[in-house]
Design a protein around this motif. Structure first.
Motif, short mmCIF file in Angstrom:
data_model
loop_
_atom_site.label_atom_id
_atom_site.label_comp_id
_atom_site.label_asym_id
_atom_site.label_seq_id
_atom_site.Cartn_x
_atom_site.Cartn_y
_atom_site.Cartn_z
N LEU A 1 -49.55 14.43 50.61
CA LEU A 1 -48.84 13.16 50.71
C LEU A 1 -49.45 12.30 51.80
O LEU A 1 -50.11 12.81 52.71
CB LEU A 1 -47.36 13.40 51.04
N GLN B 1 -44.75 11.54 53.46
CA GLN B 1 -44.32 12.80 54.05
C GLN B 1 -43.04 12.58 54.86
O GLN B 1 -42.08 13.33 54.73
CB GLN B 1 -45.42 13.38 54.94
N CYS C 1 -39.50 14.32 53.86
CA CYS C 1 -38.99 15.26 54.86
C CYS C 1 -37.66 14.81 55.46
O CYS C 1 -36.89 15.64 55.96
CB CYS C 1 -40.01 15.51 55.96
N PRO D 1 -43.38 19.39 56.73
CA PRO D 1 -44.83 19.37 56.94
C PRO D 1 -45.38 20.79 57.13
O PRO D 1 -44.70 21.65 57.71
CB PRO D 1 -45.01 18.56 58.22
N GLY E 1 -50.87 15.17 56.17
CA GLY E 1 -50.01 14.87 55.03
C GLY E 1 -49.66 16.05 54.14
O GLY E 1 -48.82 15.93 53.25
N TRP E 2 -50.26 17.20 54.38
CA TRP E 2 -49.93 18.36 53.55
C TRP E 2 -48.51 18.80 53.85
O TRP E 2 -48.13 18.98 55.01
CB TRP E 2 -50.94 19.49 53.76
N THR E 3 -47.74 18.97 52.80
CA THR E 3 -46.29 19.15 52.92
C THR E 3 -45.82 20.29 52.03
O THR E 3 -46.22 20.38 50.86
CB THR E 3 -45.59 17.84 52.49
#
Length: 114
Positions: A49, A54, A58, A67, A76-78
């Motif tokens: 994302l 994100q 979240c 996250p 951005g990895w979620t």
């Protein structure tokens, strides 16, 4: 609860999405770029994302969407907990991640329900 089969079905329904190996997990790609991975043993998806998206996802509940807790999370990895995420949210997460990496002509084919 989202099953592995349901996750795969949704991810692979996106235009030109393909499934591939990614270390001990499965990845979902478009145009050779990963938009999501699936860790079936931990019932967790990881999605790419933007920082803004994100934050938005979240904000819902950090026990459901959160996250990745390292430098990848800052990019951005979620994570999404497949035991608790609702299918509608997962669909939006997958579409958002897909559009983040897909070529514009493919990303434009993916719309969100109003």
């Amino acid at each position: 609860m989202i099953t592995v089969d349901t996750f795969r079905q949704i991810a692979l329904s996106l235009p030109e999405a393909v499934e591939d190996a990614h270390f001990e997990n499965r990845s979902f790609k478009v145009n050779k770029k990963i938009f999501a991975t699936l860790n079936a043993t931990e019932n967790r998806a990881t999605l790419k994302l933007s920082a803004i998206n994100q934050d938005v996802f979240c904000a819902f509940d950090r026990t459901v969407v959160y996250p990745v807790p390292n430098k990848w999370g800052k990019q951005g990895w979620t994570h999404a907990n497949l035991l608790t995420v609702r299918e509608e949210m997962l669909i939006d997460l997958l579409k958002t991640a897909y559009r983040a990496v897909a070529p514009k002509k493919l990303g434009d084919l993916v719309t969100f329900d109003e």
